[in-house]
Scaffold this motif. Structure first.
Motif, PDB file in Angstrom:
ATOM      1  N   PHE C 157       0.723  -1.232  -0.052  1.00 43.33           N
ATOM      2  CA  PHE C 157       0.079  -0.098  -0.044  1.00 43.33           C
ATOM      3  C   PHE C 157       0.735   1.253   0.136  1.00 43.33           C
ATOM      4  O   PHE C 157       1.729   1.379   0.851  1.00 43.33           O
ATOM      5  CB  PHE C 157      -0.875   0.038   1.330  1.00 43.33           C
ATOM      6  CG  PHE C 157      -1.835  -1.074   1.388  1.00 43.33           C
ATOM      7  CD1 PHE C 157      -3.138  -1.213   0.621  1.00 43.33           C
ATOM      8  CD2 PHE C 157      -1.387  -2.375   1.728  1.00 43.33           C
ATOM      9  CE1 PHE C 157      -4.112  -2.434   0.622  1.00 43.33           C
ATOM     10  CE2 PHE C 157      -2.462  -3.590   1.644  1.00 43.33           C
ATOM     11  CZ  PHE C 157      -3.485  -3.482   1.003  1.00 43.33           C
ATOM     12  N   LYS C 158       0.316   2.181  -0.978  1.00 41.87           N
ATOM     13  CA  LYS C 158       1.297   3.305  -1.159  1.00 41.87           C
ATOM     14  C   LYS C 158       0.753   4.426  -0.352  1.00 41.87           C
ATOM     15  O   LYS C 158      -0.487   4.920  -0.752  1.00 41.87           O
ATOM     16  CB  LYS C 158       1.664   3.606  -2.501  1.00 41.87           C
ATOM     17  CG  LYS C 158       2.577   4.662  -2.780  1.00 41.87           C
ATOM     18  CD  LYS C 158       2.773   4.711  -4.392  1.00 41.87           C
ATOM     19  CE  LYS C 158       3.917   6.273  -4.399  1.00 41.87           C
ATOM     20  NZ  LYS C 158       3.917   6.493  -5.915  1.00 41.87           N
ATOM     21  N   LEU C 159       1.478   5.299   0.166  1.00 42.69           N
ATOM     22  CA  LEU C 159       0.743   6.551   0.713  1.00 42.69           C
ATOM     23  C   LEU C 159       1.771   7.656   0.641  1.00 42.69           C
ATOM     24  O   LEU C 159       2.784   7.323  -0.158  1.00 42.69           O
ATOM     25  CB  LEU C 159       1.121   6.395   2.296  1.00 42.69           C
ATOM     26  CG  LEU C 159       0.228   5.515   3.126  1.00 42.69           C
ATOM     27  CD1 LEU C 159       0.487   5.177   4.394  1.00 42.69           C
ATOM     28  CD2 LEU C 159      -1.304   5.812   2.681  1.00 42.69           C
ATOM     29  N   PHE C 160       1.182   8.929   0.611  1.00 41.85           N
ATOM     30  CA  PHE C 160       2.204  10.042  -0.175  1.00 41.85           C
ATOM     31  C   PHE C 160       2.329  11.073   1.228  1.00 41.85           C
ATOM     32  O   PHE C 160       1.380  11.324   1.883  1.00 41.85           O
ATOM     33  CB  PHE C 160       1.183  10.814  -1.001  1.00 41.85           C
ATOM     34  CG  PHE C 160       1.309  10.113  -2.526  1.00 41.85           C
ATOM     35  CD1 PHE C 160       0.601   8.829  -2.489  1.00 41.85           C
ATOM     36  CD2 PHE C 160       2.086  10.432  -3.413  1.00 41.85           C
ATOM     37  CE1 PHE C 160       0.622   8.120  -3.738  1.00 41.85           C
ATOM     38  CE2 PHE C 160       2.161   9.698  -4.757  1.00 41.85           C
ATOM     39  CZ  PHE C 160       1.438   8.551  -4.945  1.00 41.85           C
ATOM     40  N   MET C 161       3.600  11.716   1.026  1.00 42.57           N
ATOM     41  CA  MET C 161       3.659  12.651   2.061  1.00 42.57           C
ATOM     42  C   MET C 161       3.588  14.154   1.343  1.00 42.57           C
ATOM     43  O   MET C 161       3.957  15.080   2.070  1.00 42.57           O
ATOM     44  CB  MET C 161       5.002  12.525   2.880  1.00 42.57           C
ATOM     45  CG  MET C 161       5.022  11.431   3.856  1.00 42.57           C
ATOM     46  SD  MET C 161       6.613  10.812   4.310  1.00 42.57           S
ATOM     47  CE  MET C 161       6.267  10.413   6.138  1.00 42.57           C
ATOM     48  N   MET C 190       6.156   4.168   0.421  1.00 41.63           N
ATOM     49  CA  MET C 190       6.037   5.840   0.719  1.00 41.63           C
ATOM     50  C   MET C 190       6.680   6.704  -0.390  1.00 41.63           C
ATOM     51  O   MET C 190       7.818   6.403  -0.713  1.00 41.63           O
ATOM     52  CB  MET C 190       6.661   6.026   2.153  1.00 41.63           C
ATOM     53  CG  MET C 190       6.419   7.472   2.526  1.00 41.63           C
ATOM     54  SD  MET C 190       4.883   8.107   2.794  1.00 41.63           S
ATOM     55  CE  MET C 190       4.418   7.080   4.438  1.00 41.63           C
ATOM     56  N   HIS C 191       5.996   7.683  -0.773  1.00 46.54           N
ATOM     57  CA  HIS C 191       6.278   8.678  -1.616  1.00 46.54           C
ATOM     58  C   HIS C 191       6.570   9.656  -0.545  1.00 46.54           C
ATOM     59  O   HIS C 191       5.978  10.574   0.182  1.00 46.54           O
ATOM     60  CB  HIS C 191       5.397   9.294  -2.596  1.00 46.54           C
ATOM     61  CG  HIS C 191       5.878  10.556  -3.068  1.00 46.54           C
ATOM     62  ND1 HIS C 191       5.699  10.508  -4.813  1.00 46.54           N
ATOM     63  CD2 HIS C 191       6.325  11.727  -2.954  1.00 46.54           C
ATOM     64  CE1 HIS C 191       6.219  11.787  -5.011  1.00 46.54           C
ATOM     65  NE2 HIS C 191       6.562  12.253  -3.976  1.00 46.54           N
ATOM     66  N   ALA C 192       8.070   9.724  -0.402  1.00 48.85           N
ATOM     67  CA  ALA C 192       8.658  10.651   0.864  1.00 48.85           C
ATOM     68  C   ALA C 192       9.200  11.896   0.187  1.00 48.85           C
ATOM     69  O   ALA C 192      10.427  11.962  -0.075  1.00 48.85           O
ATOM     70  CB  ALA C 192       9.804   9.659   1.385  1.00 48.85           C
ATOM     71  N   VAL C 245      10.348   2.864   0.412  1.00 50.79           N
ATOM     72  CA  VAL C 245      10.448   4.056  -0.011  1.00 50.79           C
ATOM     73  C   VAL C 245      10.723   4.030  -1.623  1.00 50.79           C
ATOM     74  O   VAL C 245      11.594   3.332  -1.967  1.00 50.79           O
ATOM     75  CB  VAL C 245      11.540   4.938   0.635  1.00 50.79           C
ATOM     76  CG1 VAL C 245      11.700   6.328   0.191  1.00 50.79           C
ATOM     77  CG2 VAL C 245      11.586   4.688   2.268  1.00 50.79           C
ATOM     78  N   VAL C 246       9.605   4.630  -2.174  1.00 51.35           N
ATOM     79  CA  VAL C 246       9.749   4.783  -3.758  1.00 51.35           C
ATOM     80  C   VAL C 246      10.573   5.730  -4.235  1.00 51.35           C
ATOM     81  O   VAL C 246      11.150   6.471  -3.478  1.00 51.35           O
ATOM     82  CB  VAL C 246       8.340   4.624  -4.324  1.00 51.35           C
ATOM     83  CG1 VAL C 246       7.490   3.538  -4.038  1.00 51.35           C
ATOM     84  CG2 VAL C 246       7.648   6.159  -3.746  1.00 51.35           C
ATOM     85  N   HIS C 247      11.061   5.553  -5.381  1.00 51.43           N
ATOM     86  CA  HIS C 247      11.591   6.407  -6.183  1.00 51.43           C
ATOM     87  C   HIS C 247      12.868   7.475  -5.452  1.00 51.43           C
ATOM     88  O   HIS C 247      12.856   8.750  -5.313  1.00 51.43           O
ATOM     89  CB  HIS C 247      10.951   7.455  -7.275  1.00 51.43           C
ATOM     90  CG  HIS C 247       9.913   7.926  -6.473  1.00 51.43           C
ATOM     91  ND1 HIS C 247       9.837   8.697  -5.197  1.00 51.43           N
ATOM     92  CD2 HIS C 247       8.574   8.049  -6.671  1.00 51.43           C
ATOM     93  CE1 HIS C 247       8.451   9.162  -5.032  1.00 51.43           C
ATOM     94  NE2 HIS C 247       7.803   8.684  -5.753  1.00 51.43           N
ATOM     95  N   VAL C 248      13.816   6.764  -4.697  1.00 45.92           N
ATOM     96  CA  VAL C 248      14.812   7.449  -3.964  1.00 45.92           C
ATOM     97  C   VAL C 248      15.743   8.388  -4.881  1.00 45.92           C
ATOM     98  O   VAL C 248      16.285   7.333  -5.765  1.00 45.92           O
ATOM     99  CB  VAL C 248      15.622   6.662  -3.108  1.00 45.92           C
ATOM    100  CG1 VAL C 248      16.780   7.430  -1.988  1.00 45.92           C
ATOM    101  CG2 VAL C 248      14.755   5.973  -1.748  1.00 45.92           C
ATOM    102  N   CYS C 296       9.662  15.026 -13.105  1.00 42.87           N
ATOM    103  CA  CYS C 296       9.169  13.765 -12.375  1.00 42.87           C
ATOM    104  C   CYS C 296       9.443  14.175 -11.070  1.00 42.87           C
ATOM    105  O   CYS C 296      10.236  14.901 -10.480  1.00 42.87           O
ATOM    106  CB  CYS C 296       9.788  12.739 -12.555  1.00 42.87           C
ATOM    107  SG  CYS C 296      11.480  12.458 -12.565  1.00 42.87           S
ATOM    108  N   SER C 297       9.011  13.389 -10.003  1.00 45.49           N
ATOM    109  CA  SER C 297       9.065  13.627  -8.486  1.00 45.49           C
ATOM    110  C   SER C 297       9.168  12.281  -7.916  1.00 45.49           C
ATOM    111  O   SER C 297       8.490  11.473  -7.955  1.00 45.49           O
ATOM    112  CB  SER C 297       7.930  14.350  -7.871  1.00 45.49           C
ATOM    113  OG  SER C 297       7.654  15.539  -8.482  1.00 45.49           O
ATOM    114  N   THR C 298      10.166  12.088  -6.959  1.00 49.64           N
ATOM    115  CA  THR C 298      11.322  13.040  -6.628  1.00 49.64           C
ATOM    116  C   THR C 298      11.892  13.815  -7.969  1.00 49.64           C
ATOM    117  O   THR C 298      11.932  12.848  -8.969  1.00 49.64           O
ATOM    118  CB  THR C 298      12.472  12.764  -5.741  1.00 49.64           C
ATOM    119  OG1 THR C 298      12.929  11.372  -6.498  1.00 49.64           O
ATOM    120  CG2 THR C 298      11.543  11.907  -4.402  1.00 49.64           C
TER     121      THR C 298
HETATM  122 ZN   LIG Z   1       5.826   9.082  -5.931  1.00 48.37          ZN
END
Ligand SMILES: [Zn+2]
Ligand SMILES: [Zn+2]
Ligand SMILES: [Zn+2]
Ligand SMILES: [Zn+2]
Ligand SMILES: [Zn+2]
Ligand SMILES: [Zn+2]
Ligand SMILES: [Zn+2]
Ligand SMILES: [Zn+2]
Lengths: 473, 473, 473, 473
Positions: C157-161, C190-192, C245-248, C296-298
């Motif tokens: 499950f993915k959440l966003f900050m 997590m989108h951190a 943690v996604v897309h570090v 794109c983000s990060t």
């Molecule tokens: Zn993201």
């Protein structure tokens, strides 16, 4: 003006100690002299108005408690010490300056609040006082008020990462306030706890029937403090503002501060006597509702996890720079007892303004701190940190004559009916014994406490118009 | 005795600055006074023997260079400054105390050497001097001599992890010496480089024909310094001895010191002006044999790796506590040139005793250090670190009147034919321009340098019998 | 069922490589055999239906891209690849499984969305696909849906900050979701990035007229990523949930992940090809509006700060465990160009699903990764991380016959008119040259790409019902 | 050649587990097959020579113990297991390969010693064996022998930082050997303890009458291990050699290894079962001379300091990569008892070669390790680390048929008269109970242990000519 000579004592500074005499003329120190020197043509002991014999005692700059909340309105009640009772108790304990917090709640005007606090304090204080400003509503008008306050001598601003709807600022607001601090040079102070996490934990604990004071501590885990501390540091890093983290209690939060400092950032941490001596298990976990006496935030931490020892060590290593009290007293009756059956309704706060100098001196007795470090963390660094140095925090010609004669051979028993002058119906420090004693306290040249007698008066204390921090690297 | 009033200046201490007057009677400071105060019944400016006008200038405690090697015998030659020439140059630069190293080579008796050094210094010094003792032969007699030396005021002992057969102690010897230090309270000083590694690298480089001064730096990589620093820290940890690492130049060595300090250890680090300003690429890598001017150990480090900036930052963050010079001058002719064709034969050392105060002040000008930190790292901390505080390192009643009047509006051009009083045929600092100037220097109440004129004399300087370190946590 | 023998190739696993043959029967691998072994009584090469000659080539488990956003609705438009076009492009590039994100926006029902995504994908995919669930409205019904989804094979499950009002959960919501994950074993993704900080910075930059794509990067500093990463780790620590943690993209975020892992936490990090190869200066900073291609983000990070090299190193050291694409393509025309004059209106995303295997293989060619590590980070670890191992991510009897024959002597030129099968009007990787080539791709035993020809079909791909993570320590 | 089918078991690799059959032809694995697959035209269970029923059991690659000292000469005696008894005991415990240490003492010729060890082992071993080479006399001839040994399959060299006069190399020698390793690709192994420190401590303890085995631990503090570990890492950094630290027991040493790995270095650490289970207080501190049973170096560490738990965690996080035994058995009678009255005379060593697989499996039972990690640290990683992968450490077509059938429902009681086949008159593991059992052990296709019966023979084991490490990043 009247002259006073403090003679024969050992003057202790943050870097060393030596026997010499201190000559006071009116409100200020005018000379430091070799004891018995006749170079000035006469024995001063015979010519001054008053001689204070400090033989065998320490002569130190008066204590500065940079974190107090006199008569603070909170949750429908007020902290039980007024500026009058609170500053008098401070004087009793060798503290000659406080920096109290002006509160802005949401929708309040910052400058109105600032003036309101001046009204509360004016004419009531036994010792000198300055103000920090709490910002709970960071918006354009608050930000521009920051510049005006700096010119008024309020050079430090406190934000909160907890207490949603009361104090809490979101990270965008914090960022904006910090940008202003970076711009005008003010110190940004932070109550670093993740309120959003805590609010959920509180709600869950209460729902589970875990309502005793002990669960106050459980609801605010060290992770919530470490997290917020790191977050504040990152915002400081983005903006360039200096950051001062108040009431650090978790060793992991210290690690974050230490790491930022190691990288060269202007990040500072304050701890309080309660985090050095008291614990989750012993005090907060006292039977029944007793633990309410020690409900404060950040909370007391588990001794089993070693926070207390770590905090003493951090004071030695200067990873924590100073000790304030976060003095915010509430009585058990009618105040703390609002939280019977629900720890979240207990007013948060401990009263210690009277005992800080003694409690820290006991650290010297027990070998945890050097005598010089005691002076540094209780007076010299607070003065430098908050732009009062020169006038406060040091014994030097030209400085205000805020001086304490401390007797290492005296003794102080803390507690009701013993030493206790704060307006509280209990003492958070009941039973603590100190191997030292505050003998004489001078505030701007006036003896306000002497030999177990209070000789000060409400209204003697004046507002301290502070400059920018003198502690930045 | 003669009285002197230094009047109108801004006195700078390690914690702050303020305008007040300093009254000297004979050799000591006897009073600090508000300027123009008449509380003592008269205007002192009219009654003292001498008034030094310090208006617009800084009044600071005299510099303390805790690491010098006057006329040190090494490799068949001697460091080119004698106690006479070296201390005179120091005075020129605002340094009023040095701590020099007594050398024990293998098979020499420690106390004999100690007395020999007293003979060398006695009657020759322009300023006061103390001694550290180098131990190059740790055995029972050396260890017992340590106790005797402590009672003689030699409270610090230096060991080497490099220079096999000359200075090097093995880890067992270091352990034993550190145990003694832990026992008698002496500070253990360490030259922290892994000599065994370096010796192999030197041999290999020479064999490959890489004989230029530049390869001196290549032969002593930062890993050799980090390694030895960590090793010394571990031995300090096992024994409980306080540790002072001399001439730290690698940022990785600083990290080791920082980490030990963060854990609460009494571990300290000194750096030198050369590691703040000069580099492997620019100076050691100068064309031909020119680089020999800057052959010293630890070596200058690569600017591309960021050591210099890191070292400045470490001074700000107090990860490095003080700056000495490691003054060990050799002339190019007949000395440095012994290493033409073989960098390993170049006598190791740079002469800087004259310029330390100026070079560090330039850091203030450039915003790298605060004015207070300048005083702290050049005088107050050296005094505390090595047990001289109270007498040295501070402007306070009772302290020795070692005082410098420093002009922030003056200017100093370093170099031969400009400012250069050391006995060297070149300057390692040729061309450096300083936005400040040492105006007046008093050593124990006597003006030794004034307005570009040397007024001191050989023999004025006295031996400083030091106590134990006052800087331990 | 049809049998296929992949013969003569070098099979590469995450731990080593060896030549052996792979026998496929229908959709699954049924045997691994010594090449040419006759122990089974006959030469299989003569008896199977099909022989694929892999001599001189690598035989690897099919790539798994665990982070894609096919036809994702965002900001009034949709990611330009449908499940059909996106999975076909993936197959072209040697990727045989994707895990795509079901989106819950505020006020949407989680399970409705889950079913909606099944409808989008069913019958359209060229390769197998699984789902992660995005939660943007953490409330009781969402939390209980998490249990149901786990039983449906959605175990992450993915959440966003960040992205307030669209995706962002506050820390209390994150805490509650993590508690559920700790309870039912699901992986919390997590989108951190600290959205609150970023929103202020965006607003300020736009107000200052800094509207070019480059400022997208400036508005999202590494501190915002490090901060959020640390915060997510602390919430994971309080709850006990595993965290991915996604897309570090920032090295400082990696440090936080590394530090948590060093303490023994189940914390993991994914990076993407863009953070390994592309930069703020070169791509985002391209002239005019060109940089929009890489918004794109990060965001892409500054090469001058060393993030890219650090990220490659982190892949080697397993501080970052795997590489996905965050495939979220938008065309320049009508999509990216919505942000002309305001970078904050540029749809965020880069398309890379086709090139991940090639781009990472180039890392092997350039000595940045071992061949085995290539297989591990692109297939074996994704399978383990997300509960597919055994069926996916490995060449073993019983596993799905998802196999790629990769030719190290082939070559791939990326770009429009060259290799480019994604539904985008530009390539973010235009001009990249790869010293290798995807020759043959099998998905569950069917050849879908062979020799530069697409032989698959929409609808071949099936839903992957995943189990819990097999990568926890 | 004979064919064997291991059927019905769960094959466990370092990345996962699955049920499939393993077909062996002669000495090697030739196929892995879906259980019961008829794709090959017949049911193999009816056609192979032997079927081993592994239903309900784990099928794993045979254990590899990469650190043994069979019949090692030390201090006038020999380790009590010969190659015959030691390898037989290993086989009993599911270990099918050892890597033993050839010893060069000072003044011995490296190649002579290498050949001597071949003579000792040839014809005597129950299982396959490789050699590391110990260098105790690093000089030109030893360095050139390193190249020759690499071509002979000895691709790892061990140096010692302790045992002066016996094994110890100085840092210059270590540097030279590491340079050679960096050049020829060999793995450099290090016994990392600071012998010079230890020798002094031993001497002092004995002089104080502290002669019991317990003081063996006191004489070798963790600082001595951390120190040497860091030093070895620095030398590895200067030279570029890969480094493998043997028998890591102190958590601080792990931190050094972790930190080097985090920086991207090829630094690895091995621990041993004794450092996971046993402690200074319990075993070394056993009454009287009993503690001698557990005298080994590095020593058992204090449980109060948390080393054991930290070591388990480090195995989970891969900060420690593998577990060997450092098998070096001595009997109490006539061997260990040489140290009655002087712990320094107790032969150093513990015998565990038989129990490693069981002891680590117990970690799986107790939730400290995953099943996959068990296989990884006992077999797959040792094979990769020391250049045996493909042939050893994995179940794959073409690999040697070194296979263990392990029964998770079995039980093993360790101790004399129970499970104990090593040539020792005591067991260091007396009383340990294991919730699992080694059922069947195949070495190169031959069943050597089956159902509690030894069916192997001396001389079956062959020399393993190893390649360079396959574990470098
Ligand atoms: Zn993201
Ligand atoms: Zn607070
Ligand atoms: Zn407060
Ligand atoms: Zn030195
Ligand atoms: Zn020196
Ligand atoms: Zn995404
Ligand atoms: Zn060993
Ligand atoms: Zn061994």
């Amino acid at each position: 003006m009247a002259t006073t000579l403090i003679s024969g004592g050992t003057v202790v500074s943050s870097t060393g100690r030596r026997e010499y005499d201190v000559l006071i003329d009116g409100e200020r120190i005018v000379a430091l002299l070799e004891p018995g020197s006749t170079v000035l043509g006469s024995d001063l002991r015979t010519t001054v108005d008053t001689v204070i014999d400090a033989s065998g005692k320490y002569v130190i700059p008066g204590g500065i408690d940079a974190h107090t909340h006199m008569e603070m309105p909170f949750g429908g009640t007020f902290a039980s010490d007024t500026f009058e009772t609170g500053t008098r108790a401070a004087a009793w304990g060798g503290t000659t300056s406080i920096v109290d917090f002006v509160v802005q709640y949401p929708d309040q005007n910052v400058l109105d609040q600032y003036h309101l606090w001046h009204e509360k304090a004016a004419g009531n204080c036994a010792i000198d006082y300055g103000f920090h400003q709490i910002l709970s509503d960071v918006q354009d008008s608050s930000l521009s008020a920051m510049d005006e306050l700096v010119s008024e001598g309020v050079t430090s601003f406190k934000l909160f990462m907890a207490y949603k709807g009361v104090f809490l600022s979101d990270d965008g607001q914090i960022l904006r306030a910090f940008q202003k601090g970076a711009d005008n040079g003010a110190m940004m102070m932070m109550h670093a706890e993740n309120g959003a996490m805590i609010d959920v934990l509180v709600q869950q604990l209460i729902a589970e029937g875990k309502t005793d004071p002990y669960y106050h501590g459980i609801s605010r885990p060290w992770q919530a403090e470490e997290e917020a501390t790191h977050r504040a540091i990152m915002i400081a890093d983005v903006t360039g503002a200096p950051l001062y983290v108040v009431h650090v209690s978790a060793k992991q939060a210290v690690e974050q501060i230490m790491s930022a400092r190691d990288r060269g950032m202007n990040v500072f941490g304050e701890t309080c006597p309660q985090y050095l001596y008291l614990s989750l298990e012993e005090q907060l976990g006292a039977p029944g509702f007793e633990g309410a006496k020690w409900v404060c935030s950040t909370p007391l931490r588990a001794r089993a996890e070693g926070h207390q020892d770590h905090m003493w060590r951090s004071l030695r290593t200067n990873d924590i720079q100073m000790v304030s009290t976060d003095h915010c007293p509430f009585c058990m009756k009618d105040q703390k007892d609002m939280g019977v059956g629900d720890f979240s309704k207990i007013p948060n706060g401990i009263g210690s303004v009277e005992h800080r100098m003694d409690l820290l001196y006991q650290g010297v007795v027990e070998g945890r701190l050097s005598l010089e470090r005691w002076v540094e963390i209780t007076s010299t660094t607070p003065a430098r940190m908050f732009g009062m140095y020169g006038r406060k925090g040091v014994i030097e010609p030209g400085a205000d004559a805020d001086v304490v004669v401390y007797d290492p051979n005296g003794h102080t028993s803390i507690g009701l009916g013993k030493t206790h002058h704060m307006n509280m119906d209990y003492s958070a420090w009941e039973g603590f014994e100190i191997d030292g004693h505050v003998d004489t306290v001078l505030s701007r040249g006036t003896v306000v406490v002497d030999d177990g007698e209070y000789r000060g008066r409400a209204g003697h204390g004046r507002y301290i118009k502070r400059g920018l921090s003198q502690y930045l690297i």
